[in-house]
Design a protein around this motif. Structure first.
Motif, short mmCIF file in Angstrom:
data_model
loop_
_atom_site.label_atom_id
_atom_site.label_comp_id
_atom_site.label_asym_id
_atom_site.label_seq_id
_atom_site.Cartn_x
_atom_site.Cartn_y
_atom_site.Cartn_z
N ASN A 81 0.85 -1.20 0.00
CA ASN A 81 0.00 0.00 0.00
C ASN A 81 0.89 1.25 0.00
O ASN A 81 1.68 1.45 0.94
N ASP A 83 0.19 4.17 0.69
CA ASP A 83 -0.16 5.10 1.79
C ASP A 83 0.11 4.52 3.17
O ASP A 83 -0.41 5.02 4.17
N ARG A 84 0.90 3.45 3.24
CA ARG A 84 1.13 2.80 4.53
C ARG A 84 1.89 3.71 5.49
O ARG A 84 2.65 4.59 5.05
N HIS A 109 0.65 -0.46 10.31
CA HIS A 109 0.12 -0.91 9.02
C HIS A 109 0.24 -2.43 8.89
O HIS A 109 1.32 -3.00 9.06
N GLY A 130 -6.70 -2.28 1.80
CA GLY A 130 -5.45 -1.52 1.98
C GLY A 130 -4.40 -2.29 2.73
O GLY A 130 -3.39 -1.70 3.16
#
Ligand SMILES: NC(=O)c1ccc[n+]([C@@H]2O[C@H](COP(=O)([O-])OP(=O)(O)OC[C@H]3O[C@@H](n4cnc5c(N)ncnc54)[C@H](OP(=O)(O)O)[C@@H]3O)[C@@H](O)[C@H]2O)c1
Length: 238
Positions: A81, A83-84, A109, A130
């Motif tokens: 991901n 956006d982790r 995460h 996600g």
């Protein structure tokens, strides 16, 4: 390159795994004792922690039958991901049994370490939620490959292995534990058959061929003892 792996565990004085079963400490506050676990973990400045499927199931509370294919699947590609967050919560779930409502546990995460035999539908579900994933061989039990993928795909340098008994034993057997960080709680379980902090089948003999080298000992508030050992391959096996 694989990350350095520190097995960080809390144990009763008789080596047992389940803190809720430990006898009550005399003259010590249980909350202070339990807080030592996270405080000492933080001193390692690790990129995250790893746990076995059973331990992760206690946190995410959604476990279903395996999501695996009977026959060969297309080559599998890890998905990370973009956006982790920086800190990772890694679950070793070879058969895709865990289902996630969100991509985090606390602030960390989630990364699933899977077998290549999991279904396309399961991988799509993880991407939709996600949750990042990497692979540990076809059946998800090639731990060397799994931790190398964590280093390669996520840049992890140092990870804490935080149980339970079975996954600790599998890492020890694979020669992948570099250090043991053990918090001995001033309590006893005392019951035969209750899991110890590292426990694999007799045929596997997880400790065979491994050696501990003492690093340090600290006595913490409330009478908890923090022991650290380097773990190396034994030069001579008697
Ligand atoms: N005292 C502490 O500090 C501490 C810390 C953590 C956890 N715990 C406790 O430990 C208990 C769980 O321990 P546990 O031993 O039953 O389970 P666990 O180690 O958390 O998970 C075992 C599972 O990991 C997967 N696994 C096993 N070997 C593997 C390998 N070589 N490669 C990839 N995955 C592998 C398997 O999943 P599949 O069955 O799906 O194949 C296996 O059933 C919990 O009750 C938890 O509360 C205590």
């Amino acid at each position: 390159m694989r990350p350095r792996i520190i097995c960080h565990m809390m144990s009763s004085v008789d080596g047992k795994l389940h803190p809720s079963r430990y006898s009550k400490p005399q003259g010590a506050d249980k909350r202070i004792l339990h807080a030592h676990y996270d405080r000492t973990a933080a001193t390692f400045a690790a990129d995250g922690w790893m746990v076995g499927r059973v331990t992760m199931a206690e946190m995410v509370k959604d476990e279903r039958p395996a999501s695996v294919l009977a026959s060969a699947s297309a080559p599998r590609v890890p998905w990370i991901n973009p956006d982790r967050g920086a800190m990772l919560a890694i679950g070793l779930d070879p058969n895709g049994k865990l289902h996630y409502a969100r991509p985090t546990v606390g602030d960390e995460h989630i990364v699933a370490v899977l077998g290549e035999h999991v279904t396309d539908a399961y991988l799509a579900e993880l991407r939709d939620t996600g949750v990042s994933y990497v692979f540990a061989g076809r059946d998800g039990r090639d731990l060397q490959e799994g931790v190398e993928a964590l280093g390669r795909e996520l840049g992890t340098r140092r990870l804490l292995l935080e149980g339970g008994a079975a996954i600790n034993a599998a890492f020890l057997k694979a020669g992948l534990i570099d250090e043991l960080s053990l918090l001995v709680y001033p309590g006893i379980d005392g019951v035969a058959g209750v899991q110890s902090i590292i426990e694999g089948p007799e045929a596997a003999r997880p400790g065979y061929g491994q050696s501990l080298s003492f690093k340090s000992v600290d006595v913490l508030e409330g009478g908890m003892v923090w022991l650290r050992y380097d773990v190396t391959a034994a030069l001579h096996i008697d």
